[in-house]
Enzyme design. Structure first.
Site, PDB file in Angstrom:
ATOM      1  N   GLU A 114      34.270  42.855  55.078  1.00 23.35           N
ATOM      2  CA  GLU A 114      35.442  42.918  54.214  1.00 23.35           C
ATOM      3  C   GLU A 114      35.788  44.343  53.814  1.00 23.35           C
ATOM      4  O   GLU A 114      34.890  45.165  53.631  1.00 23.35           O
ATOM      5  CB  GLU A 114      35.019  42.301  52.893  1.00 23.35           C
ATOM      6  CG  GLU A 114      35.515  40.999  52.541  1.00 23.35           C
ATOM      7  CD  GLU A 114      34.723  40.499  51.346  1.00 23.35           C
ATOM      8  OE1 GLU A 114      34.151  39.420  51.472  1.00 23.35           O
ATOM      9  OE2 GLU A 114      34.684  41.187  50.316  1.00 23.35           O
ATOM     10  N   CYS A 129      37.992  49.992  49.367  1.00 25.94           N
ATOM     11  CA  CYS A 129      36.552  49.766  49.298  1.00 25.94           C
ATOM     12  C   CYS A 129      36.079  49.399  50.708  1.00 25.94           C
ATOM     13  O   CYS A 129      36.583  48.445  51.304  1.00 25.94           O
ATOM     14  CB  CYS A 129      36.317  48.612  48.315  1.00 25.94           C
ATOM     15  SG  CYS A 129      34.620  48.059  48.236  1.00 25.94           S
ATOM     16  N   CYS A 136      23.001  42.792  53.873  1.00 28.42           N
ATOM     17  CA  CYS A 136      22.269  43.884  53.224  1.00 28.42           C
ATOM     18  C   CYS A 136      20.817  43.459  53.036  1.00 28.42           C
ATOM     19  O   CYS A 136      20.537  42.308  52.722  1.00 28.42           O
ATOM     20  CB  CYS A 136      22.897  44.204  51.874  1.00 28.42           C
ATOM     21  SG  CYS A 136      22.102  45.579  51.021  1.00 28.42           S
ATOM     22  N   CYS A 356      33.001  41.226  45.495  1.00 31.96           N
ATOM     23  CA  CYS A 356      32.964  41.833  46.812  1.00 31.96           C
ATOM     24  C   CYS A 356      31.831  41.188  47.618  1.00 31.96           C
ATOM     25  O   CYS A 356      30.734  41.015  47.123  1.00 31.96           O
ATOM     26  CB  CYS A 356      32.702  43.321  46.651  1.00 31.96           C
ATOM     27  SG  CYS A 356      33.361  44.254  47.986  1.00 31.96           S
TER      28      CYS A 356
HETATM   29 FE1  SF4 Z   1      22.943  45.379  48.863  1.00 30.05          FE
HETATM   30 FE2  SF4 Z   1      24.376  43.928  47.189  1.00 30.05          FE
HETATM   31 FE3  SF4 Z   1      22.233  45.220  46.290  1.00 30.05          FE
HETATM   32 FE4  SF4 Z   1      24.420  46.629  46.982  1.00 30.05          FE
HETATM   33  S1  SF4 Z   1      24.272  45.149  45.304  1.00 30.05           S
HETATM   34  S2  SF4 Z   1      22.290  47.069  47.552  1.00 30.05           S
HETATM   35  S3  SF4 Z   1      25.185  45.354  48.692  1.00 30.05           S
HETATM   36  S4  SF4 Z   1      22.230  43.550  47.818  1.00 30.05           S
END
Ligand code: SF4
Ligand code: SAH
Length: 368
Positions: A114, A129, A136, A356
């Protein structure tokens, strides 16, 4: 609020259904000028063709070789035989009433990420963004992206193309870039830095208009300090003590506060830049006056502003709640009393997605 989900762009349909082999071709977006020069040389074209190509890709942001009107037809055809302009396809686009537009991009391997285009009225300018990874690995407890796990890094071209594609699709001049989409930017460090180089040098986005948000990858913060760029570093601190931080951010076990804080001081000392400290507010977890005082003490002597982010609910089962308006303002008052400038992040596009990463997450899981 209404929600306008636009159909797949016609050009996207074309790219996926009628010319599947195009997706196999290497994309030109992501190549810097020296690479483009090598490429035109190899195709027996004069060097200035690379400069023209570079201008079409990064300044004019065109999507098709046919639009590159000052390149002769034979050269354009030769390029189209071997390359594609970019590799992203708009899968979905949602427009919020506040002007925020959420783009869902499909990557050549079918995965999705995204990007979010936001308009800031007070500045009269647009910001985007960008995502740096699919999923992740950091696994923060409050984050929708974390639920995907880590799928893969985005390439230099895939990172830069999000900006170029949205600029071309929206017709807006986007002056600010924040790396706050899917993924941990500093865990895709080399591609991140090369894409910043292209966005800055080729697409002419001012380096002071670029912000990287990190969960605190300590060795990479030292690397970034060494590069000494005038970009803004935002750090997702989210708690003033190890116990609270560890409970919501497992990364704190690897790099606890007594390693992270010296890295932040070193960053400021080396670059002279003011940091942004991001602090998510989770009711009953890290939003008590005691947390606010501890944060004020922890940040003493660190050149930074604080950005409070009231939790965006991302679905059932996460067990977190957004604090009341009163609790948010009380937290702000306490931290301000330690001499810090404290802002509260304004929500964007509330009507099109709660947070997000959520839309990409659902699509990836086949739920939307
Ligand atoms: Fe990863 Fe989400 Fe933590 Fe950012 S907030 S480091 S994107 S798991
Ligand atoms: N991985 C990077 C950048 C992407 S997230 C990082 O973690 O910093 C951008 C910001 O949104 C981070 O501060 C992150 O902690 C925050 N965030 C993640 N999930 C959220 C949620 N559900 N509500 C509010 N903020 C959230």
């Amino acid at each position: 609020m209404t929600n306008i989900a636009l159909p797949i762009a016609p050009e996207a349909e074309q790219e996926t259904s009628t010319q599947p082999s195009d997706a196999q071709k290497p994309a030109l977006i992501g190549m810097a000028l020296p690479e483009l020069r090598a490429l035109v040389q190899e195709m027996d074209e004069p060097t200035f063709r690379a400069d023209q190509l570079h201008h079409w890709l990064y300044v004019k942001c065109v999507r098709h070789f046919d639009e590159m009107s000052n390149l002769k037809k034979t050269f354009r055809d030769k390029l189209a035989e071997r390359y594609q302009v970019g590799s992203l396809v708009i899968d979905r686009k949602e427009v919020s009433q506040d002007g925020t537009v959420k783009y869902l991009f499909r990557l050549p391997d079918g995965k999705v990420v995204e990007s979010v285009l936001m308009y800031f009225e007070e500045r009269g300018s647009y910001a985007i963004c960008l995502s740096t990874q699919v999923g992740c690995a950091v696994n923060c407890g409050f984050c929708a992206t974390a639920k995907l796990g880590f799928l893969r890094n985005l390439s230099v071209g895939e990172i830069a193309e999000q900006y170029l594609y949205v600029q071309s699709d929206s017709g807006k001049e986007i002056r600010n870039i924040v790396f706050m989409g899917q993924g941990e930017p500093l865990l895709n460090y080399d591609n991140l830095m090369q894409s910043i180089q292209i966005l800055n040098q080729s697409a002419e986005v001012g380096i002071r208009h670029i912000t990287i948000s990190t969960s605190g990858i300590v060795p990479r913060i030292y690397d970034l300090a060494r590069e000494n760029r005038q970009l803004t570093l935002a750090v997702s601190l989210h708690a003033p003590d190890d116990e609270t931080r560890e409970a919501i951010m497992p990364i704190n076990r690897k790099w606890p506060l007594d390693e992270l804080m010296p890295a932040l001081h070193h960053y400021v000392d080396t670059t002279g830049k003011r940091l942004t400290i991001e602090y998510i507010l989770l009711a009953g977890v890290n939003d008590q006056p005691g947390h606010a005082h501890a944060l004020g003490v922890l940040l003493k002597g660190l050149k930074c502003n604080v950005n409070l982010i009231p939790y965006n609910p991302i679905g059932d089962g996460y067990g977190f709640k957004r604090p009341s308006g009163n609790a948010i303002h009380r937290f702000r008052e306490v931290v301000s009393s330690y001499g810090k400038k404290v802002t509260i992040r304004v929500e964007r596009g509330v009507d099109i997605a709660a947070a997000c990463g959520q839309l990409a997450n659902k699509v990836q899981a086949g739920l939307a």
